[in-house]
Scaffold this motif. Structure first.
Motif, PDB file in Angstrom:
ATOM      1  N   ALA A 138      44.276  -9.727  50.411  1.00 42.84           N
ATOM      2  CA  ALA A 138      44.866  -8.532  51.017  1.00 42.84           C
ATOM      3  C   ALA A 138      46.389  -8.588  50.976  1.00 42.84           C
ATOM      4  O   ALA A 138      47.050  -7.582  50.712  1.00 42.84           O
ATOM      5  CB  ALA A 138      44.381  -8.376  52.452  1.00 42.84           C
ATOM      6  N   GLU A 139      46.943  -9.750  51.215  1.00 35.45           N
ATOM      7  CA  GLU A 139      48.399  -9.893  51.196  1.00 35.45           C
ATOM      8  C   GLU A 139      48.943  -9.631  49.790  1.00 35.45           C
ATOM      9  O   GLU A 139      49.991  -8.996  49.633  1.00 35.45           O
ATOM     10  CB  GLU A 139      48.807 -11.280  51.688  1.00 35.45           C
ATOM     11  N   LEU A 140      48.257 -10.095  48.778  1.00 37.37           N
ATOM     12  CA  LEU A 140      48.670  -9.810  47.402  1.00 37.37           C
ATOM     13  C   LEU A 140      48.688  -8.303  47.164  1.00 37.37           C
ATOM     14  O   LEU A 140      49.658  -7.757  46.641  1.00 37.37           O
ATOM     15  CB  LEU A 140      47.736 -10.493  46.399  1.00 37.37           C
ATOM     16  N   TYR A 141      47.612  -7.628  47.555  1.00 41.88           N
ATOM     17  CA  TYR A 141      47.538  -6.185  47.358  1.00 41.88           C
ATOM     18  C   TYR A 141      48.617  -5.457  48.161  1.00 41.88           C
ATOM     19  O   TYR A 141      49.172  -4.464  47.701  1.00 41.88           O
ATOM     20  CB  TYR A 141      46.154  -5.658  47.728  1.00 41.88           C
ATOM     21  N   ARG A 142      48.908  -5.943  49.365  1.00 35.90           N
ATOM     22  CA  ARG A 142      49.944  -5.310  50.181  1.00 35.90           C
ATOM     23  C   ARG A 142      51.301  -5.400  49.485  1.00 35.90           C
ATOM     24  O   ARG A 142      52.033  -4.422  49.399  1.00 35.90           O
ATOM     25  CB  ARG A 142      50.032  -5.951  51.562  1.00 35.90           C
ATOM     26  N   VAL A 143      51.614  -6.572  48.958  1.00 36.22           N
ATOM     27  CA  VAL A 143      52.882  -6.762  48.262  1.00 36.22           C
ATOM     28  C   VAL A 143      52.953  -5.861  47.028  1.00 36.22           C
ATOM     29  O   VAL A 143      54.016  -5.333  46.694  1.00 36.22           O
ATOM     30  CB  VAL A 143      53.087  -8.249  47.898  1.00 36.22           C
ATOM     31  N   GLN A 144      51.826  -5.653  46.384  1.00 35.87           N
ATOM     32  CA  GLN A 144      51.767  -4.766  45.217  1.00 35.87           C
ATOM     33  C   GLN A 144      51.749  -3.287  45.621  1.00 35.87           C
ATOM     34  O   GLN A 144      51.724  -2.419  44.763  1.00 35.87           O
ATOM     35  CB  GLN A 144      50.514  -5.066  44.389  1.00 35.87           C
ATOM     36  N   ARG A 145      51.727  -3.039  46.936  1.00 34.10           N
ATOM     37  CA  ARG A 145      51.673  -1.685  47.497  1.00 34.10           C
ATOM     38  C   ARG A 145      50.358  -0.984  47.146  1.00 34.10           C
ATOM     39  O   ARG A 145      50.284   0.243  47.062  1.00 34.10           O
ATOM     40  CB  ARG A 145      52.889  -0.864  47.092  1.00 34.10           C
ATOM     41  N   ASN A 146      49.309  -1.781  46.969  1.00 35.01           N
ATOM     42  CA  ASN A 146      47.977  -1.243  46.711  1.00 35.01           C
ATOM     43  C   ASN A 146      47.229  -1.233  48.050  1.00 35.01           C
ATOM     44  O   ASN A 146      46.346  -2.030  48.313  1.00 35.01           O
ATOM     45  CB  ASN A 146      47.247  -2.101  45.671  1.00 35.01           C
ATOM     46  N   PHE A 147      47.660  -0.303  48.901  1.00 38.75           N
ATOM     47  CA  PHE A 147      47.187  -0.276  50.279  1.00 38.75           C
ATOM     48  C   PHE A 147      45.704   0.036  50.394  1.00 38.75           C
ATOM     49  O   PHE A 147      45.039  -0.450  51.306  1.00 38.75           O
ATOM     50  CB  PHE A 147      48.008   0.732  51.087  1.00 38.75           C
ATOM     51  N   SER A 148      45.179   0.811  49.472  1.00 36.12           N
ATOM     52  CA  SER A 148      43.759   1.161  49.543  1.00 36.12           C
ATOM     53  C   SER A 148      42.863  -0.051  49.311  1.00 36.12           C
ATOM     54  O   SER A 148      41.729  -0.080  49.786  1.00 36.12           O
ATOM     55  CB  SER A 148      43.422   2.276  48.549  1.00 36.12           C
ATOM     56  N   LYS A 149      43.370  -1.050  48.610  1.00 39.61           N
ATOM     57  CA  LYS A 149      42.605  -2.289  48.434  1.00 39.61           C
ATOM     58  C   LYS A 149      42.906  -3.289  49.548  1.00 39.61           C
ATOM     59  O   LYS A 149      42.027  -4.046  49.956  1.00 39.61           O
ATOM     60  CB  LYS A 149      42.931  -2.934  47.081  1.00 39.61           C
TER      61      LYS A 149
END
Length: 132
Positions: free
Chosen positions: A44-55
């Motif tokens: 989740a932290e990886l996705y957050r940093v990538q701004r992929n909030f839906s994931k």
């Protein structure tokens, strides 16, 4: 390995490792264990940093559910995950939604139950501001 790659900015490669780690944690430890919650949080932290909030958000919420409901983890662990979920909504410009309101309410509840009233007060004020 996934966290190391993530730290080096190699996000695509890190994602593969973190997904594999999550899959292995689910198989090796069971769906509702601390190792799974940690793997969910890492991905989740990886996705957050990538701004992929839906994931990112569903993974944070699943980790929160494991910690709070199944493991009866510390309230402060739960509060940290709710704050991460709120930061996702905030970064996506969606904190002023019903989902944001619910998460702020849950955060206030967790903090009050943990006897962290001084930390809960600004959260409750934020809820009131959302109704104005």
């Amino acid at each position: 390995m996934g966290r190391e790659l993530f730290g080096k900015g190699k996000h695509e490669e890190a994602e593969r490792y973190l997904q594999r780690a999550l899959q292995e944690a689910r198989i090796g430890f069971g769906e509702r264990e601390a190792h799974v919650a940690a793997a969910l949080n890492n991905l989740a932290e990886l996705y957050r940093v990538q701004r992929n909030f839906s994931k990112a958000e569903p993974l944070y919420l699943e980790a929160l559910n494991i910690i709070v409901v199944k493991l009866q983890g510390s309230p402060l662990d739960a509060a940290a995950l709710v704050r991460q979920s709120l930061s996702i909504l905030e970064e996506a410009g969606m904190v002023e939604t019903l989902d944001g309101l619910r998460r702020y309410g849950r955060l206030a509840q967790i903090l009050i139950e943990a006897k962290k009233v001084e930390e809960a007060e600004p959260v409750q004020r934020r809820i009131l501001q959302m109704f104005e």
